[in-house]
Motif scaffolding. Structure first.
Motif, PDB file in Angstrom:
ATOM      1  N   THR A  35      30.484  25.628  39.195  1.00  0.00           N
ATOM      2  CA  THR A  35      30.653  25.151  40.571  1.00  0.00           C
ATOM      3  C   THR A  35      29.617  25.774  41.489  1.00  0.00           C
ATOM      4  O   THR A  35      29.024  25.091  42.335  1.00  0.00           O
ATOM      5  CB  THR A  35      32.080  25.438  41.073  1.00  0.00           C
ATOM      6  N   LEU A  36      29.378  27.069  41.326  1.00  0.00           N
ATOM      7  CA  LEU A  36      28.350  27.727  42.132  1.00  0.00           C
ATOM      8  C   LEU A  36      26.962  27.155  41.839  1.00  0.00           C
ATOM      9  O   LEU A  36      26.163  26.932  42.762  1.00  0.00           O
ATOM     10  CB  LEU A  36      28.372  29.237  41.886  1.00  0.00           C
ATOM     11  N   LEU A  37      26.682  26.918  40.576  1.00  0.00           N
ATOM     12  CA  LEU A  37      25.393  26.304  40.218  1.00  0.00           C
ATOM     13  C   LEU A  37      25.271  24.904  40.815  1.00  0.00           C
ATOM     14  O   LEU A  37      24.186  24.514  41.285  1.00  0.00           O
ATOM     15  CB  LEU A  37      25.237  26.228  38.697  1.00  0.00           C
ATOM     16  N   LEU A  38      26.364  24.160  40.837  1.00  0.00           N
ATOM     17  CA  LEU A  38      26.348  22.830  41.433  1.00  0.00           C
ATOM     18  C   LEU A  38      26.068  22.908  42.927  1.00  0.00           C
ATOM     19  O   LEU A  38      25.295  22.115  43.467  1.00  0.00           O
ATOM     20  CB  LEU A  38      27.671  22.120  41.160  1.00  0.00           C
ATOM     21  N   HIS A  39      26.668  23.889  43.599  1.00  0.00           N
ATOM     22  CA  HIS A  39      26.386  24.082  45.024  1.00  0.00           C
ATOM     23  C   HIS A  39      24.904  24.400  45.240  1.00  0.00           C
ATOM     24  O   HIS A  39      24.286  23.892  46.186  1.00  0.00           O
ATOM     25  CB  HIS A  39      27.252  25.187  45.628  1.00  0.00           C
ATOM     26  N   ASN A  40      24.343  25.228  44.378  1.00  0.00           N
ATOM     27  CA  ASN A  40      22.912  25.542  44.473  1.00  0.00           C
ATOM     28  C   ASN A  40      22.078  24.280  44.262  1.00  0.00           C
ATOM     29  O   ASN A  40      21.079  24.058  44.954  1.00  0.00           O
ATOM     30  CB  ASN A  40      22.517  26.596  43.435  1.00  0.00           C
ATOM     31  N   GLN A  41      22.503  23.464  43.320  1.00  0.00           N
ATOM     32  CA  GLN A  41      21.769  22.237  43.028  1.00  0.00           C
ATOM     33  C   GLN A  41      21.795  21.305  44.241  1.00  0.00           C
ATOM     34  O   GLN A  41      20.792  20.680  44.576  1.00  0.00           O
ATOM     35  CB  GLN A  41      22.389  21.560  41.808  1.00  0.00           C
ATOM     36  N   HIS A  42      22.937  21.220  44.908  1.00  0.00           N
ATOM     37  CA  HIS A  42      23.027  20.381  46.110  1.00  0.00           C
ATOM     38  C   HIS A  42      22.124  20.925  47.220  1.00  0.00           C
ATOM     39  O   HIS A  42      21.484  20.137  47.943  1.00  0.00           O
ATOM     40  CB  HIS A  42      24.472  20.301  46.599  1.00  0.00           C
ATOM     41  N   ALA A  43      22.062  22.244  47.352  1.00  0.00           N
ATOM     42  CA  ALA A  43      21.189  22.844  48.369  1.00  0.00           C
ATOM     43  C   ALA A  43      19.725  22.559  48.061  1.00  0.00           C
ATOM     44  O   ALA A  43      18.940  22.222  48.960  1.00  0.00           O
ATOM     45  CB  ALA A  43      21.431  24.355  48.447  1.00  0.00           C
ATOM     46  N   LEU A  44      19.347  22.666  46.794  1.00  0.00           N
ATOM     47  CA  LEU A  44      17.971  22.351  46.403  1.00  0.00           C
ATOM     48  C   LEU A  44      17.658  20.878  46.665  1.00  0.00           C
ATOM     49  O   LEU A  44      16.569  20.548  47.152  1.00  0.00           O
ATOM     50  CB  LEU A  44      17.753  22.664  44.922  1.00  0.00           C
ATOM     51  N   ALA A  76      18.950  18.976  48.939  1.00  0.00           N
ATOM     52  CA  ALA A  76      18.796  18.794  50.387  1.00  0.00           C
ATOM     53  C   ALA A  76      17.424  19.283  50.849  1.00  0.00           C
ATOM     54  O   ALA A  76      16.764  18.629  51.676  1.00  0.00           O
ATOM     55  CB  ALA A  76      19.901  19.524  51.130  1.00  0.00           C
ATOM     56  N   ALA A  77      16.987  20.413  50.310  1.00  0.00           N
ATOM     57  CA  ALA A  77      15.677  20.952  50.680  1.00  0.00           C
ATOM     58  C   ALA A  77      14.558  20.018  50.220  1.00  0.00           C
ATOM     59  O   ALA A  77      13.608  19.749  50.969  1.00  0.00           O
ATOM     60  CB  ALA A  77      15.492  22.340  50.082  1.00  0.00           C
ATOM     61  N   ILE A  78      14.663  19.515  48.998  1.00  0.00           N
ATOM     62  CA  ILE A  78      13.641  18.595  48.485  1.00  0.00           C
ATOM     63  C   ILE A  78      13.622  17.317  49.317  1.00  0.00           C
ATOM     64  O   ILE A  78      12.553  16.773  49.628  1.00  0.00           O
ATOM     65  CB  ILE A  78      13.874  18.288  46.990  1.00  0.00           C
ATOM     66  N   GLU A  79      14.793  16.854  49.719  1.00  0.00           N
ATOM     67  CA  GLU A  79      14.855  15.645  50.542  1.00  0.00           C
ATOM     68  C   GLU A  79      14.141  15.853  51.881  1.00  0.00           C
ATOM     69  O   GLU A  79      13.415  14.973  52.353  1.00  0.00           O
ATOM     70  CB  GLU A  79      16.310  15.261  50.783  1.00  0.00           C
ATOM     71  N   GLU A  80      14.313  17.021  52.479  1.00  0.00           N
ATOM     72  CA  GLU A  80      13.615  17.323  53.738  1.00  0.00           C
ATOM     73  C   GLU A  80      12.096  17.362  53.534  1.00  0.00           C
ATOM     74  O   GLU A  80      11.340  16.858  54.361  1.00  0.00           O
ATOM     75  CB  GLU A  80      14.102  18.652  54.308  1.00  0.00           C
ATOM     76  N   VAL A  81      11.670  17.955  52.437  1.00  0.00           N
ATOM     77  CA  VAL A  81      10.233  18.013  52.137  1.00  0.00           C
ATOM     78  C   VAL A  81       9.698  16.602  51.883  1.00  0.00           C
ATOM     79  O   VAL A  81       8.612  16.240  52.348  1.00  0.00           O
ATOM     80  CB  VAL A  81       9.957  18.949  50.937  1.00  0.00           C
ATOM     81  N   GLU A 114       6.584  10.691  46.241  1.00  0.00           N
ATOM     82  CA  GLU A 114       7.095   9.936  45.099  1.00  0.00           C
ATOM     83  C   GLU A 114       7.412  10.859  43.922  1.00  0.00           C
ATOM     84  O   GLU A 114       8.402  10.649  43.212  1.00  0.00           O
ATOM     85  CB  GLU A 114       6.094   8.866  44.686  1.00  0.00           C
ATOM     86  N   ASN A 115       6.612  11.887  43.714  1.00  0.00           N
ATOM     87  CA  ASN A 115       6.899  12.861  42.657  1.00  0.00           C
ATOM     88  C   ASN A 115       8.192  13.606  42.951  1.00  0.00           C
ATOM     89  O   ASN A 115       8.965  13.922  42.044  1.00  0.00           O
ATOM     90  CB  ASN A 115       5.748  13.850  42.503  1.00  0.00           C
ATOM     91  N   ALA A 116       8.441  13.882  44.212  1.00  0.00           N
ATOM     92  CA  ALA A 116       9.667  14.569  44.601  1.00  0.00           C
ATOM     93  C   ALA A 116      10.883  13.693  44.331  1.00  0.00           C
ATOM     94  O   ALA A 116      11.963  14.212  44.028  1.00  0.00           O
ATOM     95  CB  ALA A 116       9.597  14.981  46.070  1.00  0.00           C
ATOM     96  N   VAL A 117      10.707  12.382  44.417  1.00  0.00           N
ATOM     97  CA  VAL A 117      11.808  11.470  44.102  1.00  0.00           C
ATOM     98  C   VAL A 117      12.250  11.678  42.654  1.00  0.00           C
ATOM     99  O   VAL A 117      13.444  11.687  42.350  1.00  0.00           O
ATOM    100  CB  VAL A 117      11.402  10.003  44.356  1.00  0.00           C
ATOM    101  N   GLY A 118      11.301  11.885  41.770  1.00  0.00           N
ATOM    102  CA  GLY A 118      11.631  12.155  40.366  1.00  0.00           C
ATOM    103  C   GLY A 118      12.455  13.420  40.215  1.00  0.00           C
ATOM    104  O   GLY A 118      13.412  13.463  39.424  1.00  0.00           O
ATOM    105  N   ALA A 119      12.107  14.440  40.978  1.00  0.00           N
ATOM    106  CA  ALA A 119      12.881  15.681  40.937  1.00  0.00           C
ATOM    107  C   ALA A 119      14.295  15.440  41.444  1.00  0.00           C
ATOM    108  O   ALA A 119      15.266  15.956  40.876  1.00  0.00           O
ATOM    109  CB  ALA A 119      12.193  16.757  41.774  1.00  0.00           C
ATOM    110  N   MET A 120      14.414  14.623  42.495  1.00  0.00           N
ATOM    111  CA  MET A 120      15.737  14.302  43.037  1.00  0.00           C
ATOM    112  C   MET A 120      16.579  13.543  42.008  1.00  0.00           C
ATOM    113  O   MET A 120      17.778  13.806  41.867  1.00  0.00           O
ATOM    114  CB  MET A 120      15.601  13.468  44.308  1.00  0.00           C
ATOM    115  N   GLU A 121      15.971  12.639  41.296  1.00  0.00           N
ATOM    116  CA  GLU A 121      16.701  11.877  40.284  1.00  0.00           C
ATOM    117  C   GLU A 121      17.217  12.794  39.177  1.00  0.00           C
ATOM    118  O   GLU A 121      18.344  12.637  38.706  1.00  0.00           O
ATOM    119  CB  GLU A 121      15.820  10.773  39.718  1.00  0.00           C
TER     120      GLU A 121
END
Length: 72
Positions: free
Chosen positions: A16-25, A27-32, A46-53
């Motif tokens: 659960t903690l790792l999932l929370h970290n993943q959601h925070a990451l 959100a940060a990638i989405e802002e970038v 577009e490369n960041a979209v791949g990371a989000m996926e």
């Protein structure tokens, strides 16, 4: 040695903690991504979209694992 139920709870809590970290990451990638798109760096965005996926797919798998552990 802790019993299986205690181990499952501890594992689910850690996931659960790792999932929370993943959601925070995510959100940060989405802002970038937004900033990159607004500043004409579409290829990098577009490369960041791949990371989000990847984050999204892995978040689903982690959530499923947490739910299985909490049901046992």
């Amino acid at each position: 040695m802790p019993n299986s139920s205690e181990s499952n709870v501890a594992t689910a809590d850690a996931l659960t903690l790792l999932l929370h970290n993943q959601h925070a990451l995510a959100a940060a990638i989405e802002e970038v991504m937004k900033w990159l798109s607004e500043n004409g760096v579409e290829t990098v965005a577009e490369n960041a979209v791949g990371a989000m996926e990847t984050l999204d797919a892995n978040a689903k798998a982690i959530t499923d694992a947490i739910m299985r552990l909490r049901q046992i």
